[in-house]
Enzyme design. Structure first.
Site, PDB file in Angstrom:
ATOM      1  N   GLY A 458       0.821  -1.217  -0.099  1.00 28.54           N
ATOM      2  CA  GLY A 458      -0.093  -0.132  -0.106  1.00 28.54           C
ATOM      3  C   GLY A 458       0.824   1.313  -0.095  1.00 28.54           C
ATOM      4  N   VAL A 460       1.482   5.325   1.879  1.00 26.16           N
ATOM      5  CA  VAL A 460       1.394   6.134   2.846  1.00 26.16           C
ATOM      6  C   VAL A 460       0.900   7.635   2.119  1.00 26.16           C
ATOM      7  CG1 VAL A 460       1.982   7.152   4.871  1.00 26.16           C
ATOM      8  CG2 VAL A 460       2.557   4.601   4.439  1.00 26.16           C
ATOM      9  N   ASP A 574       8.380  -7.399  14.440  1.00 24.06           N
ATOM     10  CA  ASP A 574       9.011  -7.018  13.296  1.00 24.06           C
ATOM     11  C   ASP A 574       9.501  -5.661  13.585  1.00 24.06           C
ATOM     12  OD1 ASP A 574       9.800  -6.415  10.941  1.00 24.06           O
ATOM     13  OD2 ASP A 574       7.821  -6.102  10.052  1.00 24.06           O
TER      14      ASP A 574
END
Ligand SMILES: *[C@@H]1O[C@H](CO)[C@@H](O)[C@H](O)[C@H]1NC(C)=O
Ligand SMILES: *[C@@H]1O[C@H](CO)[C@@H](O)[C@H](O)[C@H]1NC(C)=O
Ligand SMILES: *[C@@H]1O[C@H](CO)[C@@H](O)[C@H](O)[C@H]1NC(C)=O
Ligand SMILES: *[C@@H]1O[C@H](CO)[C@@H](O)[C@H](O)[C@H]1NC(C)=O
Ligand SMILES: *[C@@H]1O[C@H](CO)[C@@H](O)[C@H](O)[C@H]1NC(C)=O
Ligand SMILES: *[C@@H]1O[C@H](CO)[C@@H](O)[C@H](O)[C@H]1NC(C)=O
Ligand SMILES: *[C@@H]1O[C@H](CO)[C@@H](O)[C@H](O)[C@H]1NC(C)=O
Ligand SMILES: *[C@@H]1O[C@H](CO)[C@@H](O)[C@H](O)[C@H]1NC(C)=O
Length: 736
Positions: A458, A460, A574
């Protein structure tokens, strides 16, 4: 005549012998001091009674020792305790001392004050300590002492202050402490004490401060707590205490600070707490308290902090809360409260104070919807108050109660839904309203010109809303939104971030989860990721040592919060420099919770490999079992990256084994900043590197916990070797 002469001679001989004994004792003491680390460089011919930190009695014997820090490494065993029979006070606090407390300390039978706090002392408490029955103050806090507290501690009948906090003590709190009837301060917090608090403690009427927080204590708070009428601080936070809060707590009229948060307390908040008029700090968050907030709490006008968040409290907020005028911190979030928020306070901390309740309304600056019939409600209140006063004057008290009740029941909040189309679009926790339309308008329906970055799944965007506030939007590509994995990661992020709050965890303001509009709304962090800042030559220079130290500490705090304060614990899985964001002031937040997971104590925590290459703990490759130690490993790598200015890459392998022995610490620091280390952070830089090396240990069980890392930051003591002479091997061997 002859006999009187011989009598004089005898007296003279006795006097000379005494003088000789005294001077030989003086000589022994001077020698013992000179042989210890701290007075090695002093000249014996000038009497040691004049050396700094030494006091003597009239006979020239040492009564007080107050050691001053030196560059050298200290071992308590170098100090010959047997040489000082007249010692009354001994203070070896904050000297970087290593090793065990020698049992010879038991020979100092005149000792009244002993302070060995803030060192790295390890081993168990020597039993001989309990022979020092004159002790008034014993401070061994902030060390690495393990083992149990011996029950013989009850011999120290003169103790007024006993400080053992921040160690690795375990076992139960000995009931013999009940014999220490003069005790005013008892600090055993931040250890691993278990079992219930012995009933004898609650009869120590002289107690003023009790700190038992951050242990694994069980059992209940008994009603006899009310006997300790001189108590000003009662800290039982972060234990496993069950049962309800006894109403007798209201007898503690001098109570200033009551911390019961993070336990398993149930039942209602006793209204008698309203009797503790001196109470300034009241924290009960993370329990299972229910019922409503007693109106008597509103009478605690001295309150500065009130935290009742994450409980099961229902009902309305008492109108008496308007009486607070010293309140600096308020958190009522994550409860089942409803109705009108009766405040006109202007506090930044109120910002998140009311979120996640059943239906609160009031001033929108609190992040809650306005009450629809606000004006009418105000009028009703005024009418009610007038009515009440009038009726009170006529003393028809019964009638007043009825009317009051009936009227207040009308104070319903607006049916203010922050959701649109069910749960698909939801905005919460924002000082002002954002609507779906605002976001579409601000980004011109996600026009490429607002895009500030693109990732695997995606993009930002940066959006300036009509109210001037900036937010960041993470939008899933249309194609990817068909992919269940990405979809899952998005919903996971919403699920996780809506549950947690921390200054160093990115704030999620809202989300839209719908086939055609799949985006998350976050606070906007001006500088982007830590990775970007470190790669930019100009920003990297601005990112000086003080800021880097702060960023490391912030990340550690956020992780410690996730691992220890969240129930169940939350693993990020992560942690990497791409997932730490910085704002214009270099405040760091942990972001990207797409792979985060709640550590379910009932499942095996087997998992598919997640995380960023270069940060993943090595054991994950073969065990597939996630523990919080995997985050600790990634944190270690990330920390090295911040201090080195770049990812350590293959150096990680070298650093995690013994072959790093000859690498100098100064040589690995970011060369763009390296030699110019601000003196006030040198100790922090060394500590951070030492901790990072522990965090990347190949054996997960040898890595510290994030809680431990944070504790080390709090107690940062100077490393005993000059900065430029420290090798990585030394910094690793040194016990942290
Ligand atoms: C110690 O002090 C005495 C008198 O002040 C002086 O004569 C002597 O040289 C000093 N010794 C050392 C080793 O500094
Ligand atoms: C410590 O002092 C005592 C008493 O002065 C003495 O007997 C003993 O030998 C000393 N111990 C050491 C190791 O110097
Ligand atoms: C010991 O010294 C430290 C500072 O050097 C001081 O803060 C502490 O109060 C002293 N302890 C006692 C018992 O006097
Ligand atoms: C305590 O003192 C007594 C009497 O001086 C002595 O016999 C005993 O060995 C000491 N205990 C310890 C643990 O040092
Ligand atoms: C409580 O504190 C007061 C004032 O400090 C003191 O006079 C009194 O003795 C204390 N009570 C007990 C039981 O120690
Ligand atoms: C302490 O409190 C309990 C219960 O409130 C009471 O029964 C008991 O008598 C008190 N003990 C003392 C020593 O005052
Ligand atoms: C509070 O919870 C207890 C169980 O922990 C329950 O028995 C009680 O009814 C609840 N009270 C209220 C007012 O909800
Ligand atoms: C808290 O309250 C909610 C709703 O009133 C209820 O569903 C939940 O079981 C309660 N939790 C506990 C631990 O009492």
């Amino acid at each position: 005549m002859a006999s009187s002469i011989s009598a004089v001679i005898v007296m003279w001989v006795v006097a000379m012998a005494a003088a000789a004994a005294a001077s030989s004792q003086t000589w022994i003491e001077g020698e013992a001091l000179r042989r210890s680390t701290w007075w090695r460089s002093y000249n014996t011919t000038t009497g040691h009674c004049n050396w700094p930190g030494i006091s003597c009695n009239a006979g020239g014997s040492v009564t007080e020792i107050w050691a001053v820090p030196t560059q050298e490494n200290g071992l308590l065993t170098q100090f010959n305790f047997s040489s000082f029979p007249n010692l009354v006070r001994l203070n070896f606090s904050s000297l970087g001392l290593n090793g065990d407390i020698p049992h010879q300390i038991g020979t100092l039978t005149k000792l009244t004050h002993l302070d060995l706090s803030h060192n790295f002392l390890s081993g168990e408490l020597p039993l001989s300590l309990t022979n020092l029955t004159k002790l008034v103050e014993l401070n061994l806090g902030y060390n690495h002492i393990s083992g149990q507290i011996p029950s013989e501690i009850g011999n120290l009948r003169n103790l007024v202050g006993l400080v053992l906090d921040c160690n690795y003590l375990n076992g139960v709190i000995p009931s013999s402490l009940g014999q220490l009837t003069r005790l005013t301060s008892l600090y055993i917090g931040w250890n691993q004490m278990e079992g219930s608090i012995p009933p004898e403690i609650w009869s120590l009427k002289s107690l003023v401060d009790i700190y038992f927080d951050h242990n694994i204590l069980t059992g209940v708070i008994p009603s006899s707590v009310g006997n300790l009428t001189n108590l000003t601080s009662l800290h039982l936070a972060s234990n496993q205490i069950t049962g309800s809060i006894p109403s007798e707590i209201g007898s503690l009229k001098k109570l200033v600070d009551l911390a019961l948060d993070n336990n398993k307390l149930v039942g209602v908040i006793p209204k008698e707490l309203g009797n503790c008029h001196s109470l300034r700090y009241l924290s009960m968050k993370f329990n299972r308290l229910n019922g409503s907030i007693p109106s008597e709490i509103g009478g605690l006008v001295a309150l500065r902090k009130l935290d009742l968040s994450v409980n099961n409290i229902s009902g309305t907020i008492p109108l008496q809360f308007q009486n607070f005028n010293s309140l600096e911190y308020l958190d009522l979030s994550y409860n089942y409260l409803e109705g009108y928020v009766p405040f006109e306070l202007h506090l930044p901390s109120l910002f998140r104070a009311f979120e996640h309740n059943k239906g609160l309304c009031g001033d929108t600056k609190f992040g809650i919807p306005p009450c629809r019939k606000r004006n009418r409600i105000t009028i009703i209140i005024i009418v009610v108050i007038c009515l009440c006063s009038a009726l009170l004057i006529s003393s028809i008290i019964f009638g007043v109660l009825l009317i009051w009740r009936r009227k207040t029941r009308k104070l319903q909040p607006e049916e203010a839904t922050t959701t649109q189309n069910g749960d698909i679009f939801s905005i919460w926790d924002y000082d002002g309203k954002i609507a779906y339309e605002d976001i579409i308008e601000a980004t011109e329906d996600f026009d490429i010109k607002y895009c500030i970055g693109t990732g695997g799944y995606g993009s930002v965007y940066r959006a300036k809303l009509t109210n001037g506030k900036e937010v960041a939007l993470k939008k899933l590509h249309t194609l990817e939104s068909q992919n269940p994995t990405y979809m899952k990661s998005f919903t996971n992020e919403v699920r996780v971030l809506s549950k947690i709050r921390h200054r160093n965890i990115v704030k999620l303001y809202g989300f839209c989860l719908h086939k055609r509009c799949m985006f998350l709304v976050y606070e906007y962090m001006e500088r982007g990721s830590l990775h970007c800042v470190l790669s930019d030559e100009i920003e990297a220079l601005e990112f000086d040592w003080i800021k880097r130290v702060n960023v490391v500490k912030s990340i550690a705090n956020a992780l410690s919060y996730m691992h220890n304060d969240c129930i169940p614990p939350l693993l990020h899985r992560d942690i990497s420099s791409g997932n730490i964001l910085l704002d214009s002031e270099f405040r760091a937040v942990v972001s990207d919770f797409g792979t985060a997971r709640l550590l379910d104590p009932d499942s095996s925590n087997q998992t598919l490999l997640a995380g960023t290459y270069g940060y993943v703990a090595p054991e994950l490759a073969y065990t597939m079992v996630v523990t919080e130690k995997c985050d600790v490993y990634s944190f270690g790598v990330l920390t090295l990256e911040i201090m080195m200015g770049k990812h350590p890459r293959e150096l990680v392998t070298i650093l995690s084994t013994s072959s790093s022995q000859n690498i100098m610490l100064v040589d690995i620091l970011d060369p763009r900043l390296a030699p110019h280390i601000d003196p006030e952070v040198i100790d922090n830089v060394v500590l951070i590197i030492r901790l990072a090396l522990k965090c990347i240990n190949l054996n997960p069980t040898s890595r510290p916990t994030m809680q431990h890392v944070c504790k080390e930051f709090e107690t940062c003591t100077p490393f005993p070797i000059p900065f430029h002479a420290i090798s990585l091997g030394q910094s690793k061997d040194q016990e942290v």
